[in-house]
Design a protein around this motif. Structure first.
Motif, PDB file in Angstrom:
ATOM      1  N   PHE A   1      52.737 104.655 -31.380  1.00 24.19           N
ATOM      2  CA  PHE A   1      52.343 103.420 -30.691  1.00 24.19           C
ATOM      3  C   PHE A   1      53.094 102.240 -31.298  1.00 24.19           C
ATOM      4  O   PHE A   1      53.652 101.394 -30.575  1.00 24.19           O
ATOM      5  CB  PHE A   1      50.828 103.261 -30.838  1.00 24.19           C
ATOM      6  N   HIS A   2      53.157 102.201 -32.615  1.00 24.90           N
ATOM      7  CA  HIS A   2      53.765 101.058 -33.280  1.00 24.90           C
ATOM      8  C   HIS A   2      55.295 101.086 -33.184  1.00 24.90           C
ATOM      9  O   HIS A   2      55.943 100.062 -33.344  1.00 24.90           O
ATOM     10  CB  HIS A   2      53.226 100.999 -34.724  1.00 24.90           C
ATOM     11  N   VAL A   3      55.863 102.266 -32.861  1.00 27.46           N
ATOM     12  CA  VAL A   3      57.300 102.354 -32.585  1.00 27.46           C
ATOM     13  C   VAL A   3      57.586 101.917 -31.141  1.00 27.46           C
ATOM     14  O   VAL A   3      58.540 101.199 -30.871  1.00 27.46           O
ATOM     15  CB  VAL A   3      57.810 103.788 -32.819  1.00 27.46           C
ATOM     16  N   TRP A   4      56.739 102.342 -30.223  1.00 26.60           N
ATOM     17  CA  TRP A   4      57.007 102.092 -28.801  1.00 26.60           C
ATOM     18  C   TRP A   4      56.956 100.615 -28.445  1.00 26.60           C
ATOM     19  O   TRP A   4      57.568 100.218 -27.452  1.00 26.60           O
ATOM     20  CB  TRP A   4      56.006 102.862 -27.949  1.00 26.60           C
ATOM     21  N   VAL A   5      56.260  99.801 -29.208  1.00 25.46           N
ATOM     22  CA  VAL A   5      56.200  98.380 -28.862  1.00 25.46           C
ATOM     23  C   VAL A   5      57.572  97.727 -28.942  1.00 25.46           C
ATOM     24  O   VAL A   5      57.806  96.686 -28.330  1.00 25.46           O
ATOM     25  CB  VAL A   5      55.202  97.617 -29.766  1.00 25.46           C
ATOM     26  N   VAL A   6      58.493  98.349 -29.699  1.00 26.56           N
ATOM     27  CA  VAL A   6      59.856  97.806 -29.776  1.00 26.56           C
ATOM     28  C   VAL A   6      60.871  98.756 -29.152  1.00 26.56           C
ATOM     29  O   VAL A   6      61.908  98.320 -28.670  1.00 26.56           O
ATOM     30  CB  VAL A   6      60.241  97.503 -31.240  1.00 26.56           C
ATOM     31  N   ALA A   7      60.561 100.059 -29.131  1.00 29.54           N
ATOM     32  CA  ALA A   7      61.504 101.042 -28.590  1.00 29.54           C
ATOM     33  C   ALA A   7      61.147 101.431 -27.170  1.00 29.54           C
ATOM     34  O   ALA A   7      61.476 102.520 -26.708  1.00 29.54           O
ATOM     35  CB  ALA A   7      61.518 102.282 -29.488  1.00 29.54           C
ATOM     36  N   TYR A   8      60.493 100.534 -26.443  1.00 31.55           N
ATOM     37  CA  TYR A   8      59.979 100.852 -25.110  1.00 31.55           C
ATOM     38  C   TYR A   8      61.066 101.259 -24.125  1.00 31.55           C
ATOM     39  O   TYR A   8      60.812 101.987 -23.167  1.00 31.55           O
ATOM     40  CB  TYR A   8      59.192  99.665 -24.548  1.00 31.55           C
ATOM     41  N   ALA A   9      62.279 100.809 -24.351  1.00 34.90           N
ATOM     42  CA  ALA A   9      63.351 101.124 -23.402  1.00 34.90           C
ATOM     43  C   ALA A   9      63.805 102.579 -23.509  1.00 34.90           C
ATOM     44  O   ALA A   9      64.519 103.059 -22.637  1.00 34.90           O
ATOM     45  CB  ALA A   9      64.537 100.195 -23.635  1.00 34.90           C
ATOM     46  N   PHE A  10      63.400 103.275 -24.573  1.00 33.00           N
ATOM     47  CA  PHE A  10      63.924 104.613 -24.821  1.00 33.00           C
ATOM     48  C   PHE A  10      62.865 105.706 -24.686  1.00 33.00           C
ATOM     49  O   PHE A  10      63.162 106.869 -24.913  1.00 33.00           O
ATOM     50  CB  PHE A  10      64.530 104.681 -26.224  1.00 33.00           C
ATOM     51  N   VAL A  11      61.617 105.352 -24.352  1.00 34.55           N
ATOM     52  CA  VAL A  11      60.554 106.355 -24.317  1.00 34.55           C
ATOM     53  C   VAL A  11      59.777 106.253 -23.011  1.00 34.55           C
ATOM     54  O   VAL A  11      59.642 105.175 -22.441  1.00 34.55           O
ATOM     55  CB  VAL A  11      59.572 106.166 -25.510  1.00 34.55           C
ATOM     56  N   PRO A  12      59.249 107.382 -22.546  1.00 36.55           N
ATOM     57  CA  PRO A  12      58.451 107.365 -21.312  1.00 36.55           C
ATOM     58  C   PRO A  12      57.196 106.510 -21.492  1.00 36.55           C
ATOM     59  O   PRO A  12      56.474 106.637 -22.483  1.00 36.55           O
ATOM     60  CB  PRO A  12      58.090 108.847 -21.108  1.00 36.55           C
ATOM     61  N   GLY A  13      56.940 105.648 -20.561  1.00 32.35           N
ATOM     62  CA  GLY A  13      55.749 104.806 -20.624  1.00 32.35           C
ATOM     63  C   GLY A  13      55.866 103.651 -21.591  1.00 32.35           C
ATOM     64  O   GLY A  13      54.904 102.875 -21.746  1.00 32.35           O
ATOM     65  N   GLY A  14      57.015 103.500 -22.229  1.00 32.85           N
ATOM     66  CA  GLY A  14      57.190 102.450 -23.220  1.00 32.85           C
ATOM     67  C   GLY A  14      56.946 101.046 -22.704  1.00 32.85           C
ATOM     68  O   GLY A  14      56.311 100.231 -23.379  1.00 32.85           O
ATOM     69  N   PRO A  15      57.421 100.710 -21.486  1.00 36.43           N
ATOM     70  CA  PRO A  15      57.202  99.344 -20.978  1.00 36.43           C
ATOM     71  C   PRO A  15      55.733  98.932 -20.898  1.00 36.43           C
ATOM     72  O   PRO A  15      55.430  97.741 -20.877  1.00 36.43           O
ATOM     73  CB  PRO A  15      57.844  99.402 -19.589  1.00 36.43           C
ATOM     74  N   LEU A  16      54.829  99.892 -20.876  1.00 34.53           N
ATOM     75  CA  LEU A  16      53.412  99.547 -20.791  1.00 34.53           C
ATOM     76  C   LEU A  16      52.908  98.874 -22.062  1.00 34.53           C
ATOM     77  O   LEU A  16      51.938  98.109 -22.022  1.00 34.53           O
ATOM     78  CB  LEU A  16      52.578 100.807 -20.507  1.00 34.53           C
ATOM     79  N   VAL A  17      53.541  99.172 -23.198  1.00 34.17           N
ATOM     80  CA  VAL A  17      53.067  98.617 -24.475  1.00 34.17           C
ATOM     81  C   VAL A  17      54.102  97.705 -25.119  1.00 34.17           C
ATOM     82  O   VAL A  17      53.957  97.321 -26.285  1.00 34.17           O
ATOM     83  CB  VAL A  17      52.680  99.751 -25.454  1.00 34.17           C
ATOM     84  N   ARG A  18      55.157  97.326 -24.408  1.00 36.91           N
ATOM     85  CA  ARG A  18      56.227  96.535 -25.000  1.00 36.91           C
ATOM     86  C   ARG A  18      55.677  95.232 -25.580  1.00 36.91           C
ATOM     87  O   ARG A  18      54.865  94.549 -24.953  1.00 36.91           O
ATOM     88  CB  ARG A  18      57.343  96.239 -24.002  1.00 36.91           C
ATOM     89  N   GLU A  19      56.095  94.942 -26.796  1.00 37.88           N
ATOM     90  CA  GLU A  19      55.785  93.682 -27.476  1.00 37.88           C
ATOM     91  C   GLU A  19      54.283  93.480 -27.712  1.00 37.88           C
ATOM     92  O   GLU A  19      53.808  92.352 -27.729  1.00 37.88           O
ATOM     93  CB  GLU A  19      56.358  92.503 -26.693  1.00 37.88           C
ATOM     94  N   HIS A  20      53.547  94.564 -27.933  1.00 38.90           N
ATOM     95  CA  HIS A  20      52.104  94.436 -28.127  1.00 38.90           C
ATOM     96  C   HIS A  20      51.687  94.934 -29.515  1.00 38.90           C
ATOM     97  O   HIS A  20      50.860  95.846 -29.634  1.00 38.90           O
ATOM     98  CB  HIS A  20      51.339  95.167 -27.028  1.00 38.90           C
ATOM     99  N   THR A  21      52.241  94.336 -30.525  1.00 39.53           N
ATOM    100  CA  THR A  21      51.775  94.608 -31.882  1.00 39.53           C
ATOM    101  C   THR A  21      50.299  94.255 -32.023  1.00 39.53           C
ATOM    102  O   THR A  21      49.583  94.879 -32.810  1.00 39.53           O
ATOM    103  CB  THR A  21      52.620  93.824 -32.896  1.00 39.53           C
ATOM    104  N   ASP A  22      49.854  93.245 -31.278  1.00 41.58           N
ATOM    105  CA  ASP A  22      48.441  92.881 -31.345  1.00 41.58           C
ATOM    106  C   ASP A  22      47.558  94.041 -30.892  1.00 41.58           C
ATOM    107  O   ASP A  22      46.488  94.283 -31.466  1.00 41.58           O
ATOM    108  CB  ASP A  22      48.178  91.628 -30.501  1.00 41.58           C
TER     109      ASP A  22
END
Length: 959
Positions: A590-611
């Motif tokens: 989860f904490h990787v996908w917030v920045v690597a959203y462009a490279f993983v399935p479903g990543g845009p759903l959690v982009r930039e959401h460290t909160d």
């Protein structure tokens, strides 16, 4: 009182032991006071002068300036400190005779530290910083480190004299308490350059001297019963220790003064503590290295590689759900823990894929062994607490080791001798620690059916464990991580990684022992709310306010680890820890996908959401707290805090680690006296480099190789891209710290790890007057970071931009970013340099937005057609050289460098702006430019270590 007797009585002279203490006190005091008086009388204005200010801003000299800088005050000090050595050695000897007891090792250890401390005092006294700065600092630090066991040991061994105990307690407390304001005002002077701060620092420094001498002067009270006798007949005498037993009141007072020290020191218990802590350190070393090694593969595949599955090796405690296998593991824990050292030994495997396999096996064995141990020992309070303390103090030791090695763990599998690794030493110590750690047979916790008799839920315990380990790993495995969360550039308005990192470590230490002594309170809802508030403050605020939230969170995470681990260990380990590590892995992804959203399935759903990550972490920990609360008996007798031996040994080891950290911080204080390579020619050599997160093509940490190339290329200013490594998958490290300190440069880390970028950093030989961080428009793709910094270059203000554009797949993002950056560059009238990664072809597309009237910027070499990513642009400067240096195997991108002459006036700046393109880009031969303008010759031809001038095969020069 001294006495003289005739020779018939056999006694030539006898005097009270107090005279040793008083002689020592008078000689030591005279050494410092005489130097101070002579220094003020003869060289007052010189000894109050420092690198920033003099009289009247600074009006009182520091100890070091008084005793070490000038003749004759330096000689006064040396003479009297030499006289002090005699009574000093006698004082240590008398203290040993007074405190020694049959079967006790502590008096001998304290006496050894007293002698060692005396010798190091002579070392830093007679080897001044002017003579040899490194050895002066080493001996000074050794003296400070030795002061801890000497001071605390004297308190622990103090005879039952309430006056002496009280004096020692207050003097020692004041001594260590004074270190806090001392460090604060030194930071104000050294980093923030506050006028008058060094004078305030000097008063605290002199206070340390007074308290140090005063502490040893207390021995006069204890030595009053001693009589030193000189006889005319040689012989040996055996002193008798007093056998009087102290009263209960005195014992209570002494225990209070002793604090964290064991009343009876034994080497066996000390070695057990060391082994537990080091084995905990090994656990955190292998766990924190796993994500870093896994990251190497998607980094080079530029997408999901399949090797990401190795992150699941930590769920090995699921195997403990199989009854026979659980019994097998718990019956052979020594073998399991020794097998876990494969993670440390994996550095011996050269092939990256096989190295990952060996490391993954080590992580699986480490998690399996530790969980089985905690489960087996959970039936015995003392042994269980010792293992928990070993695990958690091991985390504190891991953070300290990373600080000492500037955010790289020296025994990670990406380290080896060539880049500063101590892997061989770490592995050897790991074997010894594992053998000692498993010397006792495990206490079996019974069959799995016993879990049904326990209150609470193993499932809820698993959520607590998952949230806890994620918080400890992602935020506390490096003391600079949360500091960089709140970092916003220059001028410094908050904590700084090298000067305030200890505050994070201190919060971790206090929280841990708060949890050990008050586990029910640490697992309470009020503390949970305080920890949650700290997490929110850290997430949403910057500077000091954000860091105060970080300290609250650090304290809470280590405190709550005790009740959460205790509750989980009493449940089925397959569920509470196996599922717990699975939940931990979910949070890692989860904490990787917030920045690597462009490279993983479903990543845009959690982009930039460290909160969202922080909320999820604290929610999971809250579930663990709920389980702990429901597991407790509804009514139980209040338990007084225990001061059992094992807690004191671990407390002493934690205090020692903190002192080592402070000494490392002293060595890492920024000097702020950096010099460019060619100041006589007013030349600035600037470079841009994409460093690929400091992992080279063979999966070794590349900081040493980068440092060598940057130094040999004589770079005064360099922009680094793909530099943000403060996440679990990058090891929570920061290569810019090592590069800046080793190269002697100022550093701006750029947008922090909570800003969801791949990172942009700036290193500069010139002071960074101001810097601002920008996140450029990125509606679809990855965020594009930028730094806008203003440097003081030879007295001229120059703007430098460091920028990383979005990826090729998102053209609209890159168009919007080009317009934003062009406007940003065009907004400053000052001479400027852009060090960038633009993802465009020369003379085409967005290139014409970056290089335009809108931005006012010019290309460093418009004829260089072989570029796609890295570009250097400039305005208002005289560009005199441009070169491209091959990367060897350090990264996947070359180092581009350019040389500029800094104008001395507004007239010269205007002249450069008025040049036509033909005049500006006119090339000349190398022989037509001065020597100081030329690039280093060692990169010609085949170059060195795979680095050479390429594309043009030589640098280009302009006039």
């Amino acid at each position: 009182m001294s006495k003289f007797k005739d020779k018939e009585g056999g006694v030539l002279l006898s005097l009270s032991g107090q005279w040793v203490s008083w002689t020592h006190t008078v000689a030591a005091s005279t050494a410092f006071i005489s130097a101070l008086i002579v220094g003020i009388s003869l060289h007052y204005h010189k000894i109050v002068q420092n690198e920033h200010y003099g009289y009247p801003d600074e009006w009182f000299p520091s100890v070091s300036a008084t005793i070490g800088d000038r003749y004759p005050e330096r000689s006064f000090f040396m003479i009297f400190i030499a006289i002090t050595s005699g009574p000093r050695f006698m004082l240590v000897g008398l203290w040993y005779l007074l405190t020694r007891k049959p079967g006790h090792k502590l008096p001998g250890f304290v006496a050894f530290m007293g002698v060692f401390r005396t010798l190091t005092c002579g070392g830093w006294t007679y080897i001044t910083s002017t003579d040899d700065h490194d050895w002066h600092d080493i001996l000074m630090i050794s003296y400070i480190v030795a002061t801890l066991p000497w001071t605390t040991g004297c308190i622990a061994l103090s005879p039952p004299n309430p006056r002496a105990i009280t004096l020692r307690k207050y003097l020692a407390g004041a001594f260590f308490g004074t270190l806090v304001p001392l460090i604060y005002f030194f930071i104000q002077h050294k980093v923030h350059r506050v006028a008058g701060a060094y004078t305030t620092y000097a008063f605290f420094e002199w206070s340390l001297i007074i308290l140090d001498v005063g502490f040893d002067a207390v021995t006069a009270i204890d030595f009053a019963t001693f009589e030193l006798v000189v006889r005319d007949v040689g012989g040996s005498s055996k002193g008798e220790n007093r056998s009087s037993v102290p009263s209960a009141v005195l014992e209570k007072e002494k225990a209070k003064a002793t604090g964290i020290l064991p009343a009876r020191f034994t080497w066996s218990e000390a070695l057990d503590t060391i082994a537990d802590v080091y084995h905990g350190f090994v656990f955190w070393t292998t766990l924190t290295s796993l994500g870093l090694v896994v990251w190497f593969f998607p980094l080079w595949y530029m997408g999901i590689s399949g090797f990401e599955a190795f992150v699941m090796t930590s769920v090995s405690p699921f195997l403990l759900g199989i009854g026979p296998l659980r019994s097998l593991v718990q019956g052979n824990l020594r073998i399991v823990h020794l097998l876990s050292l494969a993670g440390i030994a994996s550095y011996l495997v050269i092939n990256p894929t096989m190295r990952l396999c060996v490391l993954g096996f080590g992580v699986a064995m480490s998690c399996l062994g530790w969980v089985a141990t905690l489960s087996a020992e959970s039936v015995h309070e003392v042994r269980f607490e010792s293992k928990v303390l070993g695990l958690m103090v091991g985390l504190i030791m891991s953070s300290t080791a990373k600080f000492m090695w500037k955010t790289n763990n020296p025994i990670w599998p990406i380290m080896h001798a060539e880049n500063g690794g101590w892997n061989g030493v770490g592995l050897t110590l790991g074997v010894l620690a594992a053998l000692r750690f498993t010397r006792r047979s495990p206490l079996m916790s019974g069959s799995l059916s016993n879990d049904k008799n326990q209150k609470g839920s193993a499932m809820l315990a698993a959520f607590g464990i998952g949230g806890l380990f994620f918080g400890l790993h992602s935020l506390l495995s490096d003391t600079s991580t949360m500091i960089l969360w709140v970092w916003e550039g220059f001028p410094i308005r908050g904590p700084y990684f090298s000067t305030h990192g200890w505050c994070t470590l201190a919060a971790m230490s206090l929280g841990l022992f708060g949890g050990i002594y008050k586990p029910n309170a640490a697992g309470g809802w009020v503390q949970y709310l305080a920890g949650t508030l700290g997490a929110m403050v850290l997430t949403f605020f910057s500077h000091w306010l954000g860091y105060f939230g970080a300290l609250a969170l650090a304290t809470y995470l280590t405190a709550v680890s005790v009740p959460l681990l205790s509750a989980a260990a009493k449940k089925s380990p397959a569920v509470s820890f196996g599922l717990g590590f699975l939940i931990y892995n979910f949070l890692v992804l989860f904490h990787v996908w917030v920045v690597a959203y462009a490279f993983v399935p479903g990543g845009p759903l959690v982009r930039e959401h460290t909160d969202w990550v922080m909320i999820t972490m604290m929610t999971f920990i809250g579930l663990g707290v709920y389980n702990f609360q429901s597991s407790r008996p509804r009514r139980q007798q209040a338990k007084r805090p225990s001061a059992s031996q094992h807690k004191k040994y671990f407390g002493a080891s934690t205090l020692f680690i903190n002192i080592v950290f402070l000494c490392a911080a002293f060595r890492r204080f920024p000097t702020n006296d950096y010099k460019p390579y060619h100041p006589e020619d007013r030349i600035v050599t600037a470079g841009i480099w994409t460093i690929h997160f400091s992992l080279d093509n063979d999966m070794w940490s590349s900081e040493y190789r980068m440092r060598d190339l940057i130094k040999e290329a004589e770079l005064d200013v360099v922009g680094l891209l793909e530099s943000d490594q403060q996440r679990i998958i990058m090891g929570n490290r920061d290569s810019t710290q090592f590069l800046a300190e080793d190269l002697g440069m100022y550093v701006d880390y750029g947008p922090g790890p909570n800003k969801h970028t791949w990172g942009a950093a700036l290193l500069s030989k010139f002071p960074i007057v101001e810097s601002k961080h920008h996140l450029l428009p990125s509606p679809v793709g990855e965020l594009a970071p930028a730094i806008h910094a203003t440097l003081d270059v030879y007295g001229q203000l120059i703007d430098v931009f460091v920028f990383h554009s979005g990826q090729e797949e998102d053209p609209e993002d890159r168009r919007l970013q080009s317009e934003y950056l062009a406007d940003l560059m065009g907004s400053t009238p000052r001479p400027s340099i852009l060090l960038s990664y633009l993802v465009t072809k020369p003379l085409k597309g967005n290139y014409n937005t970056y290089v335009s009237e809108r931005s006012g910027m010019h290309d460093v070499d418009p004829t260089d057609w072989d570029r796609w990513c890295e570009y250097i642009l400039f305005k208002g400067l005289k560009r005199v050289g441009y070169a491209r240096l091959s990367r060897s195997t350090i990264t996947d991108t070359e180092l581009q460098v350019a040389k500029f002459v800094i104008p001395q006036s507004e007239v010269e700046i205007a002249q450069q702006r008025a040049l036509s393109a033909e005049e500006r880009d006119r090339r000349v031969e190398e022989g037509e430019v001065p020597e100081g303008w030329r690039f280093p010759a060692l990169f010609r031809g085949q170059g060195v270590r795979g680095h050479r001038y390429h594309v043009f095969n030589e640098p280009r020069y302009y006039n």
